[in-house]
Design a protein around this motif. Structure first.
Motif, PDB file in Angstrom:
ATOM      1  N   TRP A 151      68.133 -13.660  91.245  1.00 50.01           N
ATOM      2  CA  TRP A 151      68.267 -12.468  91.863  1.00 50.01           C
ATOM      3  C   TRP A 151      67.104 -11.476  91.712  1.00 50.01           C
ATOM      4  CZ3 TRP A 151      71.806 -12.369  95.758  1.00 50.01           C
ATOM      5  CH2 TRP A 151      72.976 -13.262  95.554  1.00 50.01           C
ATOM      6  N   TYR A 152      66.769 -11.074  92.908  1.00 45.96           N
ATOM      7  CA  TYR A 152      65.302 -10.009  92.997  1.00 45.96           C
ATOM      8  C   TYR A 152      65.871  -8.941  93.867  1.00 45.96           C
ATOM      9  CZ  TYR A 152      62.377 -13.375  90.889  1.00 45.96           C
ATOM     10  OH  TYR A 152      61.770 -14.231  90.003  1.00 45.96           O
ATOM     11  N   ARG A 153      65.214  -7.867  93.848  1.00 45.25           N
ATOM     12  CA  ARG A 153      65.579  -6.736  94.650  1.00 45.25           C
ATOM     13  C   ARG A 153      64.322  -6.020  95.127  1.00 45.25           C
ATOM     14  NH1 ARG A 153      69.042  -2.790  90.688  1.00 45.25           N
ATOM     15  NH2 ARG A 153      67.204  -2.051  89.205  1.00 45.25           N
ATOM     16  N   GLN A 154      64.448  -5.423  96.267  1.00 43.10           N
ATOM     17  CA  GLN A 154      63.229  -4.615  96.848  1.00 43.10           C
ATOM     18  C   GLN A 154      64.038  -3.446  97.361  1.00 43.10           C
ATOM     19  OE1 GLN A 154      60.875  -6.586  99.509  1.00 43.10           O
ATOM     20  NE2 GLN A 154      59.095  -5.314  99.190  1.00 43.10           N
ATOM     21  N   ALA A 155      63.704  -2.160  97.038  1.00 42.33           N
ATOM     22  CA  ALA A 155      63.926  -0.967  97.473  1.00 42.33           C
ATOM     23  C   ALA A 155      62.787  -0.297  98.147  1.00 42.33           C
ATOM     24  CB  ALA A 155      64.141  -0.070  96.235  1.00 42.33           C
ATOM     25  N   PRO A 156      63.234   0.428  99.383  1.00 38.91           N
ATOM     26  CA  PRO A 156      61.901   0.853 100.335  1.00 38.91           C
ATOM     27  C   PRO A 156      60.914   1.531  99.643  1.00 38.91           C
ATOM     28  CG  PRO A 156      64.410   1.795 100.816  1.00 38.91           C
ATOM     29  CD  PRO A 156      64.572   1.155  99.594  1.00 38.91           C
ATOM     30  N   GLY A 157      59.720   1.071 100.079  1.00 38.25           N
ATOM     31  CA  GLY A 157      58.542   1.488  99.255  1.00 38.25           C
ATOM     32  C   GLY A 157      58.207   1.042  98.098  1.00 38.25           C
ATOM     33  N   LYS A 158      59.005   0.091  97.738  1.00 34.72           N
ATOM     34  CA  LYS A 158      58.534  -0.464  96.162  1.00 34.72           C
ATOM     35  C   LYS A 158      58.346  -2.182  96.260  1.00 34.72           C
ATOM     36  CE  LYS A 158      61.202   2.906  93.528  1.00 34.72           C
ATOM     37  NZ  LYS A 158      61.976   3.109  92.439  1.00 34.72           N
ATOM     38  N   GLN A 159      57.749  -2.481  95.439  1.00 33.09           N
ATOM     39  CA  GLN A 159      57.621  -4.183  95.314  1.00 33.09           C
ATOM     40  C   GLN A 159      59.052  -4.697  94.805  1.00 33.09           C
ATOM     41  OE1 GLN A 159      54.283  -4.616  92.558  1.00 33.09           O
ATOM     42  NE2 GLN A 159      52.921  -4.678  94.261  1.00 33.09           N
ATOM     43  N   ARG A 160      58.987  -6.057  95.434  1.00 30.34           N
ATOM     44  CA  ARG A 160      60.087  -6.827  95.011  1.00 30.34           C
ATOM     45  C   ARG A 160      59.973  -6.701  93.412  1.00 30.34           C
ATOM     46  NH1 ARG A 160      61.698 -11.849  98.473  1.00 30.34           N
ATOM     47  NH2 ARG A 160      61.364 -10.277 100.087  1.00 30.34           N
ATOM     48  N   GLU A 161      61.336  -6.776  92.671  1.00 35.71           N
ATOM     49  CA  GLU A 161      61.351  -6.875  91.484  1.00 35.71           C
ATOM     50  C   GLU A 161      62.650  -8.035  91.021  1.00 35.71           C
ATOM     51  OE1 GLU A 161      62.320  -3.183  89.694  1.00 35.71           O
ATOM     52  OE2 GLU A 161      64.168  -2.931  90.293  1.00 35.71           O
ATOM     53  N   LEU A 162      62.342  -8.559  89.797  1.00 40.29           N
ATOM     54  CA  LEU A 162      63.254  -9.034  89.211  1.00 40.29           C
ATOM     55  C   LEU A 162      64.453  -8.386  88.546  1.00 40.29           C
ATOM     56  CD1 LEU A 162      62.543 -12.259  87.060  1.00 40.29           C
ATOM     57  CD2 LEU A 162      64.323 -10.428  86.145  1.00 40.29           C
ATOM     58  N   VAL A 163      65.545  -9.152  88.913  1.00 41.41           N
ATOM     59  CA  VAL A 163      66.994  -8.643  88.408  1.00 41.41           C
ATOM     60  C   VAL A 163      67.486  -9.416  87.561  1.00 41.41           C
ATOM     61  CG1 VAL A 163      69.427  -7.736  89.003  1.00 41.41           C
ATOM     62  CG2 VAL A 163      67.405  -7.399  90.846  1.00 41.41           C
ATOM     63  N   ALA A 164      67.637 -10.741  87.705  1.00 42.68           N
ATOM     64  CA  ALA A 164      68.289 -11.424  86.640  1.00 42.68           C
ATOM     65  C   ALA A 164      67.890 -12.910  86.954  1.00 42.68           C
ATOM     66  CB  ALA A 164      69.683 -11.420  86.507  1.00 42.68           C
TER      67      ALA A 164
ATOM     68  N   ILE B  42      69.485 -24.787  82.520  1.00 41.16           N
ATOM     69  CA  ILE B  42      70.235 -25.195  81.178  1.00 41.16           C
ATOM     70  C   ILE B  42      71.057 -24.159  80.784  1.00 41.16           C
ATOM     71  CG2 ILE B  42      68.829 -27.389  80.732  1.00 41.16           C
ATOM     72  CD1 ILE B  42      67.383 -25.452  78.832  1.00 41.16           C
ATOM     73  N   GLY B  43      71.390 -23.038  81.289  1.00 37.62           N
ATOM     74  CA  GLY B  43      72.010 -21.970  80.995  1.00 37.62           C
ATOM     75  C   GLY B  43      71.405 -20.883  80.362  1.00 37.62           C
ATOM     76  N   PHE B  44      69.976 -20.443  80.381  1.00 35.85           N
ATOM     77  CA  PHE B  44      69.619 -19.256  79.795  1.00 35.85           C
ATOM     78  C   PHE B  44      69.612 -18.358  80.836  1.00 35.85           C
ATOM     79  CE2 PHE B  44      68.744 -20.747  75.515  1.00 35.85           C
ATOM     80  CZ  PHE B  44      68.156 -22.219  75.731  1.00 35.85           C
ATOM     81  N   THR B  45      69.790 -17.096  80.374  1.00 39.69           N
ATOM     82  CA  THR B  45      69.776 -15.860  81.400  1.00 39.69           C
ATOM     83  C   THR B  45      68.717 -14.868  80.725  1.00 39.69           C
ATOM     84  OG1 THR B  45      71.699 -14.938  80.076  1.00 39.69           O
ATOM     85  CG2 THR B  45      72.238 -16.173  81.944  1.00 39.69           C
TER      86      THR B  45
ATOM     87  N   ARG C 138      76.185 -19.086  87.202  1.00 39.23           N
ATOM     88  CA  ARG C 138      75.654 -20.106  88.131  1.00 39.23           C
ATOM     89  C   ARG C 138      76.541 -21.140  87.938  1.00 39.23           C
ATOM     90  NH1 ARG C 138      69.505 -22.644  87.638  1.00 39.23           N
ATOM     91  NH2 ARG C 138      70.054 -24.451  88.837  1.00 39.23           N
ATOM     92  N   ASP C 139      77.001 -21.808  89.126  1.00 35.45           N
ATOM     93  CA  ASP C 139      77.930 -23.061  89.224  1.00 35.45           C
ATOM     94  C   ASP C 139      77.193 -23.972  89.874  1.00 35.45           C
ATOM     95  OD1 ASP C 139      79.803 -24.954  89.684  1.00 35.45           O
ATOM     96  OD2 ASP C 139      81.434 -23.439  89.989  1.00 35.45           O
ATOM     97  N   ASN C 140      76.502 -24.885  88.914  1.00 36.14           N
ATOM     98  CA  ASN C 140      75.686 -26.059  89.424  1.00 36.14           C
ATOM     99  C   ASN C 140      76.649 -27.101  90.241  1.00 36.14           C
ATOM    100  OD1 ASN C 140      73.412 -25.222  88.210  1.00 36.14           O
ATOM    101  ND2 ASN C 140      73.856 -26.195  86.026  1.00 36.14           N
ATOM    102  N   ALA C 141      77.888 -27.430  89.885  1.00 33.46           N
ATOM    103  CA  ALA C 141      78.962 -28.235  90.774  1.00 33.46           C
ATOM    104  C   ALA C 141      78.853 -27.742  92.131  1.00 33.46           C
ATOM    105  CB  ALA C 141      79.999 -28.441  89.978  1.00 33.46           C
ATOM    106  N   LYS C 142      79.005 -26.643  92.324  1.00 32.25           N
ATOM    107  CA  LYS C 142      79.365 -25.775  93.705  1.00 32.25           C
ATOM    108  C   LYS C 142      78.006 -25.361  94.421  1.00 32.25           C
ATOM    109  CE  LYS C 142      84.194 -24.396  92.908  1.00 32.25           C
ATOM    110  NZ  LYS C 142      85.015 -23.271  92.718  1.00 32.25           N
ATOM    111  N   ASN C 143      76.827 -25.418  93.620  1.00 30.12           N
ATOM    112  CA  ASN C 143      75.593 -25.051  94.203  1.00 30.12           C
ATOM    113  C   ASN C 143      75.809 -23.500  94.394  1.00 30.12           C
ATOM    114  OD1 ASN C 143      74.326 -27.460  93.670  1.00 30.12           O
ATOM    115  ND2 ASN C 143      75.431 -28.273  95.540  1.00 30.12           N
ATOM    116  N   THR C 144      76.382 -22.493  93.444  1.00 36.69           N
ATOM    117  CA  THR C 144      76.337 -21.256  94.041  1.00 36.69           C
ATOM    118  C   THR C 144      75.907 -20.246  92.673  1.00 36.69           C
ATOM    119  OG1 THR C 144      78.498 -21.144  93.081  1.00 36.69           O
ATOM    120  CG2 THR C 144      78.285 -21.585  95.508  1.00 36.69           C
TER     121      THR C 144
END
Length: 119
Positions: A36-49, A54-57, A71-77
């Motif tokens: 997930w990334y996010r972008q606030a008005p007037g700012k660059q897109r930044e990483l959230v998580a 293989i499960g590393f966060t 993340r659910d790899n079986a459901k692709n979500t």
């Protein structure tokens, strides 16, 4: 091609919670990292998580302890549970997935979902 569709954004008061979801479809075989990334008005897109295959966060310092990626790899979500939201979390949130191939890394993005936190 990989298609990503986000849902779950909205308006919430400071201290509230929201849960974002991202559904992946199409050529999903071989997806490595999702995030997930996010972008606030007037700012660059930044990483959230991010969440590896293989499960590393990994989390941005600004959201550690408040946001949880899953993340659910079986459901692709992939979901992002956001608790104790702050006005500075207001942004458009984007789902991202990447794959590595002969041509190198390819990134795919969703259309974005707005999260607004009122003070």
């Amino acid at each position: 091609q990989v298609q990503l569709v986000e849902s779950g954004g909205g308006l919430v008061q400071t201290g509230g919670s929201l849960r974002l979801s991202c559904a992946a479809s199409g050529s999903i075989s071989g997806i490595n990292l999702m995030g997930w990334y996010r972008q606030a008005p007037g700012k660059q897109r930044e990483l959230v998580a991010t969440f590896t295959a293989i499960g590393f966060t990994n989390y941005a310092d600004s959201v550690k302890g408040r946001f949880t990626i899953s993340r659910d790899n079986a459901k692709n979500t992939m979901d992002l549970q956001m608790n104790n939201l702050k006005p500075e979390d207001t942004a458009v949130y984007y789902c991202n997935a990447n794959k590595w191939g002969i041509a190198g890394r390819t990134d795919y993005w969703g259309q974005g979902t707005q999260v607004t936190v009122s003070s």
